[in-house]
Design an enzyme around this catalytic site. Structure first.
Site, mmCIF file in Angstrom:
data_model
loop_
_atom_site.group_PDB
_atom_site.id
_atom_site.type_symbol
_atom_site.label_atom_id
_atom_site.label_comp_id
_atom_site.label_asym_id
_atom_site.label_seq_id
_atom_site.Cartn_x
_atom_site.Cartn_y
_atom_site.Cartn_z
ATOM 1 N N LEU A 20 -12.290 44.083 -57.021
ATOM 2 C CA LEU A 20 -11.928 42.937 -55.844
ATOM 3 C C LEU A 20 -12.859 42.343 -57.373
ATOM 4 O O LEU A 20 -12.459 40.727 -57.205
ATOM 5 C CB LEU A 20 -11.692 43.186 -55.527
ATOM 6 C CG LEU A 20 -11.435 43.333 -53.929
ATOM 7 C CD1 LEU A 20 -11.324 44.000 -52.633
ATOM 8 C CD2 LEU A 20 -9.662 42.827 -53.913
ATOM 9 N N VAL A 66 -28.410 40.223 -54.668
ATOM 10 C CA VAL A 66 -27.742 38.704 -53.285
ATOM 11 C C VAL A 66 -29.426 39.665 -52.465
ATOM 12 O O VAL A 66 -29.034 38.186 -51.109
ATOM 13 C CB VAL A 66 -26.501 39.042 -52.830
ATOM 14 C CG1 VAL A 66 -25.839 38.637 -54.093
ATOM 15 C CG2 VAL A 66 -25.735 40.447 -52.302
ATOM 16 N N ASN A 92 -18.365 38.634 -52.555
ATOM 17 C CA ASN A 92 -18.215 40.297 -52.699
ATOM 18 C C ASN A 92 -18.414 40.672 -52.555
ATOM 19 O O ASN A 92 -18.130 41.841 -52.221
ATOM 20 C CB ASN A 92 -17.073 39.617 -53.733
ATOM 21 C CG ASN A 92 -16.382 40.753 -53.978
ATOM 22 O OD1 ASN A 92 -15.733 40.735 -52.952
ATOM 23 N ND2 ASN A 92 -16.324 41.410 -55.411
ATOM 24 N N SER A 144 -13.873 41.923 -43.402
ATOM 25 C CA SER A 144 -12.876 42.882 -43.776
ATOM 26 C C SER A 144 -12.188 43.772 -41.848
ATOM 27 O O SER A 144 -13.289 42.877 -41.042
ATOM 28 C CB SER A 144 -14.510 44.313 -43.624
ATOM 29 O OG SER A 144 -13.680 45.804 -43.034
ATOM 30 N N TYR A 157 -21.279 49.136 -41.386
ATOM 31 C CA TYR A 157 -20.676 48.143 -42.220
ATOM 32 C C TYR A 157 -19.884 47.148 -41.293
ATOM 33 O O TYR A 157 -19.410 45.557 -41.377
ATOM 34 C CB TYR A 157 -19.127 48.449 -42.527
ATOM 35 C CG TYR A 157 -18.404 48.300 -43.980
ATOM 36 C CD1 TYR A 157 -18.996 47.929 -44.678
ATOM 37 C CD2 TYR A 157 -16.595 47.917 -43.770
ATOM 38 C CE1 TYR A 157 -18.574 46.852 -45.735
ATOM 39 C CE2 TYR A 157 -16.376 47.982 -44.814
ATOM 40 C CZ TYR A 157 -16.660 47.100 -45.348
ATOM 41 O OH TYR A 157 -16.353 46.563 -46.159
ATOM 42 N N LYS A 161 -20.011 42.699 -41.126
ATOM 43 C CA LYS A 161 -18.242 42.333 -41.358
ATOM 44 C C LYS A 161 -18.150 41.263 -40.772
ATOM 45 O O LYS A 161 -17.317 39.932 -40.332
ATOM 46 C CB LYS A 161 -17.494 43.032 -41.968
ATOM 47 C CG LYS A 161 -17.553 43.798 -43.158
ATOM 48 C CD LYS A 161 -17.808 42.923 -43.936
ATOM 49 C CE LYS A 161 -17.745 43.429 -45.634
ATOM 50 N NZ LYS A 161 -17.785 42.299 -46.469
ATOM 51 N N ALA A 189 -7.768 47.205 -50.659
ATOM 52 C CA ALA A 189 -7.756 47.271 -51.524
ATOM 53 C C ALA A 189 -7.366 48.386 -52.777
ATOM 54 O O ALA A 189 -7.281 49.198 -53.023
ATOM 55 C CB ALA A 189 -8.624 45.916 -53.078
ATOM 56 N N SER A 192 -12.567 51.016 -54.111
ATOM 57 C CA SER A 192 -13.402 50.513 -54.683
ATOM 58 C C SER A 192 -14.840 51.433 -54.960
ATOM 59 O O SER A 192 -14.736 52.255 -54.146
ATOM 60 C CB SER A 192 -14.192 49.507 -53.609
ATOM 61 O OG SER A 192 -14.367 49.792 -52.282
#
Length: 311
Positions: A20, A66, A92, A144, A157, A161, A189, A192
């Site tokens: 993405l 990050v 992202n 998400s 996760y 999110k 998507a 990944s």
């Protein structure tokens, strides 16, 4: 509407080396933006920059993480030093640790929060200061479905999110007076690098996942998500504080609603637990609901349901 044009604008995309993130970088560059491609996989970031430059665009690779304040500042500083400013930030970058909660270590839990949630903070804050001074900016966070309506597995996760959604709405409220628009996407998507390296969760093999996922699989592409991100990054988008889902050619809003609920028969007389139990179906009934813009709206909703004047 004329074609969305980003000529003269500077964008940062974290996790921009693959999937993405790569798609966002390429599309923004094709439309004229100078793009900082951030990824801890430096080779992947370099490859995206090469693609951008082959097409006549401007790109620059960043290998900083990050997950630290130092890394976040370095990413933004690179954009400013090379291109003069920051107009757009797409948060992202991500990671995941799969496993049942009973076996999840604190180190794994914190590692996921460090990239998703702390990472969004660490890069956004230095970019925010520049945008606030200039009176404009566009920020896209990556949430998400797992954070809005999680199922079994990936509790770390899901937590990260869910935090992104709260962070998005808080910054949107603060950014309104400074021309900064902040929205979140919930992309579908598939394929990944992040998810492919995670171990499987048994519940995700259930028929309720397998059937829809198999049907949508051929259509879950980067190209099916990028148009939403490009629009949210553009000056033409006047919306802020939204969570939007995209995948396989479908786009929709995801929101938290407030049911009509149930009120006690006599104002000022607290309900009993037994009354709550008797009226619980009414409390959770979603046939009638509102979508609050903020906590103050919830207070107004409660006051209205109780028949109180709010001035």
């Amino acid at each position: 509407m004329s074609q969305l044009d980003f000529t003269g604008q500077v964008a940062i995309v974290t996790g921009g080396g693959r999937n993405l993130g790569r798609g966002y970088c390429l599309e923004l560059a094709r439309r004229g933006a100078a793009v900082v491609v951030n990824d801890i996989d430096g080779d992947a970031a370099d490859a995206v920059v090469e693609e951008i430059e082959r097409e006549g665009g401007k790109g620059l690779a960043s290998r900083d993480t990050v997950a630290t304040a130092y890394g976040g500042k370095a990413i933004v500083a690179k954009a400013v030093e090379s291109f003069g400013t920051v107009d757009i930030l797409v948060n992202n970058a991500g990671n995941v640790r799969a496993g049942d909660f009973a076996d999840l270590s604190l180190d794994d839990f914190e590692a996921v929060l460090a990239v998703h949630l702390n990472g969004a903070f660490c890069v956004t804050q230095p970019a925010w200061r520049i945008m606030r001074e200039r009176g404009r900016g566009r920020i896209v966070m990556t949430g998400s479905a797992a954070g809005m309506y999680p199922e079994q597995g990936y509790s770390e996760y899901a937590t990260a999110k869910a935090g992104i959604i709260g962070f998005t709405r808080a910054l949107a409220a603060e950014g309104r007076d400074h021309g900064i628009h902040v929205n979140a996407i919930l992309p579908q998507a598939g394929g990944s690098a992040m998810t492919s390296t995670a171990g499987p969760i048994a519940s995700l093999k259930d028929a309720k996942f397998a059937g829809p996922d198999a049907s949508l699989g051929p259509y879950k592409s980067v190209e099916a998500v990028s148009p939403l991100v490009v629009y949210l990054c553009s000056p033409e988008c006047a919306h802020t504080g939204l969570a939007l889902s995209a995948g396989a050619g479908w786009f929709g809003r995801v929101f938290v609603g407030l049911t009509n609920g149930w009120t006690t028969p006599e104002l000022g007389v607290p309900a009993t637990a037994e009354e709550v139990a008797r009226h619980f179906d009414e409390i959770v009934d979603t046939e009638r609901y509102e979508v609050p813009d903020g906590a103050s709206d919830e207070l107004g909703h409660i006051a209205k349901r109780l028949g109180l004047a709010t001035g």
